[in-house]
Each structure stands twice: as structure tokens, then as C-alpha cells.
Design an enzyme around this catalytic site. Structure first.
Site, PDB file in Angstrom:
ATOM      1  N   ASN A   1      33.870  37.872  33.170  1.00 23.83           N
ATOM      2  CA  ASN A   1      35.058  37.809  34.031  1.00 23.83           C
ATOM      3  C   ASN A   1      34.773  37.385  35.468  1.00 23.83           C
ATOM      4  O   ASN A   1      35.643  36.839  36.144  1.00 23.83           O
ATOM      5  CB  ASN A   1      35.834  39.124  33.987  1.00 23.83           C
ATOM      6  CG  ASN A   1      34.979  40.334  34.288  1.00 23.83           C
ATOM      7  OD1 ASN A   1      33.755  40.233  34.469  1.00 23.83           O
ATOM      8  ND2 ASN A   1      35.596  41.494  34.348  1.00 23.83           N
TER       9      ASN A   1
ATOM     10  N   GLU B   1      27.121  48.869  34.916  1.00 27.02           N
ATOM     11  CA  GLU B   1      28.514  48.800  35.368  1.00 27.02           C
ATOM     12  C   GLU B   1      29.352  48.540  34.129  1.00 27.02           C
ATOM     13  O   GLU B   1      29.341  47.438  33.582  1.00 27.02           O
ATOM     14  CB  GLU B   1      28.683  47.675  36.390  1.00 27.02           C
ATOM     15  CG  GLU B   1      30.097  47.496  36.886  1.00 27.02           C
ATOM     16  CD  GLU B   1      30.254  46.269  37.773  1.00 27.02           C
ATOM     17  OE1 GLU B   1      31.392  45.788  37.905  1.00 27.02           O
ATOM     18  OE2 GLU B   1      29.244  45.783  38.319  1.00 27.02           O
TER      19      GLU B   1
ATOM     20  N   CYS C   1      37.232  45.541  34.961  1.00 24.66           N
ATOM     21  CA  CYS C   1      36.971  46.974  34.779  1.00 24.66           C
ATOM     22  C   CYS C   1      37.766  47.798  35.781  1.00 24.66           C
ATOM     23  O   CYS C   1      38.107  48.950  35.517  1.00 24.66           O
ATOM     24  CB  CYS C   1      35.475  47.274  34.899  1.00 24.66           C
ATOM     25  SG  CYS C   1      34.747  46.835  36.472  1.00 24.66           S
TER      26      CYS C   1
END
Length: 481
Positions: free
Chosen positions: A161, A257, A291
């Protein structure tokens, strides 16, 4: 670079040479926008991956001994080269991962700024000096010099992304601290990552200091994670993959992450116009494929009707369509992702959710979906959708919101909307998340802020200064006088 039916086959970087895989196998990269071919990337073998890892290891000692000001200068030149390639890289990001062109170009600019800030922050790394008499039985004759030294080889694994920004957020701190880097971009995003490294090579990257590996996770994933020449791993991606990496990595440092189920908690006294605007921007930008996207709203029942109406109005103002046409809600990265999002919507419908805005689907484009009266038995209340779906959960007290969040398997960020700062801080203190945003949408930046997740949202801390810290370890030399 070779071509195949007018589509470029990109190469991997080994010792500053761009190479094609000996296997001849490639991976086709399709645009989420229209399924057109963007290009091909090498499907590397384990043997080629092993050579890349060993080469990166061999270059590390000399790179660590390179004066810091020279490492810093390389990063500044890299940032300059990226800015020169802004249009070229922005176009690739737009086609490869389906972002709007302005957003894609903005990612390149933001990345150049991140690299420059990292370079300057790298100059501020300091060691420590201690004397033995600070502890009973110790004496002034013992003195400790604590240096900050690199781990060695950092395996940097980036997501689709933000294929340039989140890759550079790993690579730049590693390089400035004297680590060498084995860079594994996400397959969908690999071309963007390769173009970013082209800029680094133009900037004067020394041989072997960074090598690129591309290929299928089923072939080289575990092989590279467990490679004996890898000394640290920094990974951004899905939670299950992150957990697997952590187990496989065993004794080396790992920064993860991972996913999130970031809530927006809306209290009775909130500015509902602002809350609705921030929630929609946070939930639907890039179709929620972040996220840090707002992934559920916990709103006091007394103001829920009004908030839902305002959220609906804001959603209806969004442009839906192809990224190449400037849309904000764009096709999801692939059909599998769209299938998953659709399954969450159908589950909620079957269990009685109120469909305020319908999430009709055309291929991998899912229309913005607003679901009210979502209950705990619905999957969308708990699972990370990573798509343009916003569930509204009605609550009767702030305590209920806190309890719902404590049972959330994720703990990345949360937003609280209220005009009472006392209430905001009391709630924030009780939420088990890495970051709390007050009266604003959940968001990663600015890039120098600490960024972290707890629970299944990750381990370790990022953000430029913290990322630099994570790339270093203490080395103690004791002087006995």
C-alpha cells in the site's frame, strides 16, 4: 531491460548489477485499476536469494566503517534523485497499486523528505559513558564506554500500500546506521520498489550495500527470513504473516508493523460535523487499504442517528472509480481482497445489520459501504476489513467503548471525538493501543512521531528516531584502571 509483448520485465539488483533470474521465471504484475499488465518481476530462486544475502553480508563491515558523513551524504543524494524521478515513480505507483496520481506523487515527495530527515537524525546518534561507582561494590577505576553499533544485515520487507514510503522508512535508517540491506518488496509493489532503488543506485550506492530480492513467498519467504546472514528483520504487512516471521526469526531482533481495527469513539458532546468528516476521510481514503484506516465507529446511541446521517452524506460526496480517473474509492488490490470484504458485508447483512449504503461490487471495485446497528456477533465488528466498509456499533457509555476495545485483538490506533478533554484523556489512558488521536482521524504521520502497535498490531517502535534506534545495539567496552 528485456521486454515481453511490449511489457517490461524488471530486474533484481545484485552488487549494483541489474539481473534477470536464471530460472527465467517471472511474476506478472496486474494493475488493480483495469487488470492491465504493468510489468514482470523476477521469480528468484533460493540459490539467487542466498547469493544476494551473502553479498549483503560481505559488504557490511566496510559500509559500517564508512564515515558517517559519507553515509549521510548518500541519503541526501538519494532524496534528490527520487525527486527527479517523481513523475516516473508516481506513475508506476498509480498503475501498480491503484493510487490516485497526486497521492502517488505525494508519496515520492514525502519519501524524499523522510530520507533527508533520517540522514540528519542519524548525525545525532550518541553513545554513553558510565563509571562503576554508581553501583554498590563498583569503583571509579571501572569505566564503561557504550557505543551504538549496527546489527549487520537488515532484511526489509515492505507492503503493497505504500511501496516506496514504507520501504524507505526501513532502508534509510538501516543505511545511515551502518547496516546493509536485503530488500524484499511486496510482490504487488515490487516495480515501485525497484524504481526507488534505481534512484539509490544513481545516487552512488556502493556495491553490495543493498541488494533486492523478488519472488514468491512460498519459494523464498521462509528461506530468506531464516537465512544465517540476516541479523535483523523489519516487516510491514499482515498479522498472520508477521506472527509467522517472528516465530521463524527466533533469536534475531524483529520489528513488526501489522494490522489494525482502529476505532473512532464518538461521545455525546462531540462536534458531529467534524467527526463525520474525519471518520469518512480516515475510513475510505485509498478504499481503507491502510492499517491506520478507521475500521469501526463506536458511537453513543443518543447521537448515533445524527452521526450516521452526516457520515452517509460525506460518503455520498466521495468519487468512486478508477485511480487513473482521480477517484478516492478505488478497486481493491486484487480479487481475493474483494472476496474477503464482500464476505464480511454479507455476514453482517445476514445477521441483521442495517445497510445504510450498499456495497455493490464490480470485479475488485467495492462501493463504499455503511453498516449501522452492527453487533458483536458480526465478523465485521472484529475482523480487519482492509476495504471500503464502515461498521457503526452503538454504545451506551464510554465504559462500553473501553471494554470493546480491550477485547480487540488489535491495538494500533484509536480516535476519540469529544469536546471534554478530561473525558478524552481518561478514555485514552485506558485504551490498549499504540496511539490515540483526539478529535482527528487515525493516521501514521508525521513520520518523525513514534509509530507502534500493541497486541496483534505489532512489536517494536518505528518513526524516524525510533527506527534508527531499532537498527542499533549497544556494544560495551569496560576500561579497568
Amino acid at each position: 531491460m528485456a521486454t515481453r509483448q511490449d511489457h517490461k520485465t524488471y530486474s533484481f539488483l545484485l552488487n549494483n548489477e541489474w539481473k534477470e533470474s536464471e530460472s527465467g521465471k517471472t511474476i506478472e504484475i496486474l494493475s488493480p485499476d483495469d487488470k492491465s499488465i504493468v510489468g514482470y518481476v523476477p521469480s528468484m530462486t533460493q540459490g539467487e536469494t542466498d547469493e544476494a544475502a551473502r553479498s549483503t553480508k560481505a559488504a557490511q563491515v566496510e559500509w559500517a566503517e564508512t564515515p558517517l558523513d559519507e553515509r549521510v551524504a548518500l541519503l541526501h543524494r538519494w532524496a534528490d534523485e527520487l525527486e527527479k524521478m517523481e513523475d516516473e515513480i508516481g506513475d508506476v505507483i498509480q498503475r501498480e497499486v491503484g493510487k490516485g496520481l497526486s497521492s502517488a506523487k505525494g508519496e515520492v515527495t514525502r519519501t524524499a523528505e523522510l530520507i533527508r530527515y533520517t540522514a540528519e537524525q542519524g548525525l545525532r546518534v550518541k553513545g554513553e559513558y558510565m563509571t562503576g561507582d554508581g553501583f554498590p561494590g563498583g569503583g571509579k577505576n571501572k569505566k564503561a564506554m557504550i557505543q551504538k553499533v549496527p546489527h549487520g544485515v537488515v532484511l526489509a520487507i515492505s507492503p503493497f500500500n505504500y511501496p516506496v514510503n514504507l520501504a524507505a522508512a526501513k532502508i534509510a535508517p538501516a543505511l545511515v546506521t551502518g547496516n546493509t540491506v536485503l530488500f524484499k518488496p511486496a510482490t504487488q509493489g515490487a516495480i515501485s520498489g525497484i524504481k526507488m532503488i534505481e534512484a539509490l543506485v544513481k545516487a552512488g550506492l556502493p556495491k553490495g550495500v543493498l541488494n533486492v530480492v523478488t519472488g514468491r513467498g512460498s519459494v523464498i519467504g521462509d528461506f530468506i527470513v531464516t537465512h544465517t546472514d540476516v541479523d535483523m528483520i523489519s516487516f510491514t504487512g499482515g498479522t498472520e504473516t508477521g506472527k509467522h516471521i517472528a516465530k521463524q526469526a527466533s533469536m534475531i531482533p524483529v520489528v513488526l508493523e501489522l494490522g489494525g481495527k482502529d476505532p473512532a469513539i464518538v461521545l455525546e458532546d462531540a462536534d458531529l460535523d467534524k467527526a463525520a468528516k474525519e471518520i469518512v476521510a480516515g475510513a475510505f481514503s485509498y478504499s481503507g487499504q491502510r492499517c491506520t484506516a478507521i475500521k469501526r465507529v463506536l458511537v453513543m446511541d443518543s447521537v448515533a442517528d445524527e452521526l450516521v446521517a452526516k457520515v452517509k452524506e460525506n460518503i455520498e460526496g466521495l468519487k468512486v472509480g478508477k485511480a487513473s480517473e482521480g477517484a478516492g474509492v478505488v478497486p481493491l488490490i486484487d480479487d481475493r481482497s474483494a472476496d474477503y470484504v464482500e464476505s464480511l458485508i454479507e455476514d453482517a447483512k445476514e445477521k441483521g445489520a442495517t445497510v445504510v449504503l450498499s456495497g455493490d461490487r464490480q470485479d475488485n471495485l467495492v462501493q463504499p459501504t455503511l453498516l449501522d446497528n452492527v453487533t458483536e456477533d458480526m465478523r465485521v465488528a472484529w475482523e480487519e476489513q482492509f476495504g471500503p466498509v464502515l461498521p457503526i456499533v452503538r454504545i451506551n457509555s464510554a465504559f462500553e467503548a473501553i471494554e470493546l476495545e480491550r477485547r480487540n485483538e488489535f491495538g494500533l490506533q484509536a480516535s476519540i471525538f469529544t469536546q471534554n478533554m478530561d473525558d478524552a484523556f481518561k478514555i485514552a489512558d485506558k485504551l490498549e493501543v499504540g496511539t490515540v488521536q483526539l478529535n482527528g482521524k487515525t493516521s501514521r504521520g508525521p513520520d518523525h512521531f513514534p509509530f507502534l502497535g500493541v497486541k496483534n498490531s505489532g512489536q517494536g517502535v518505528q518513526g524516524i528516531g525510533r527506527s534508527i534506534d531499532s537498527m542499533l545495539r549497544d556494544k560495551v567496552t569496560v576500561i579497568n584502571l
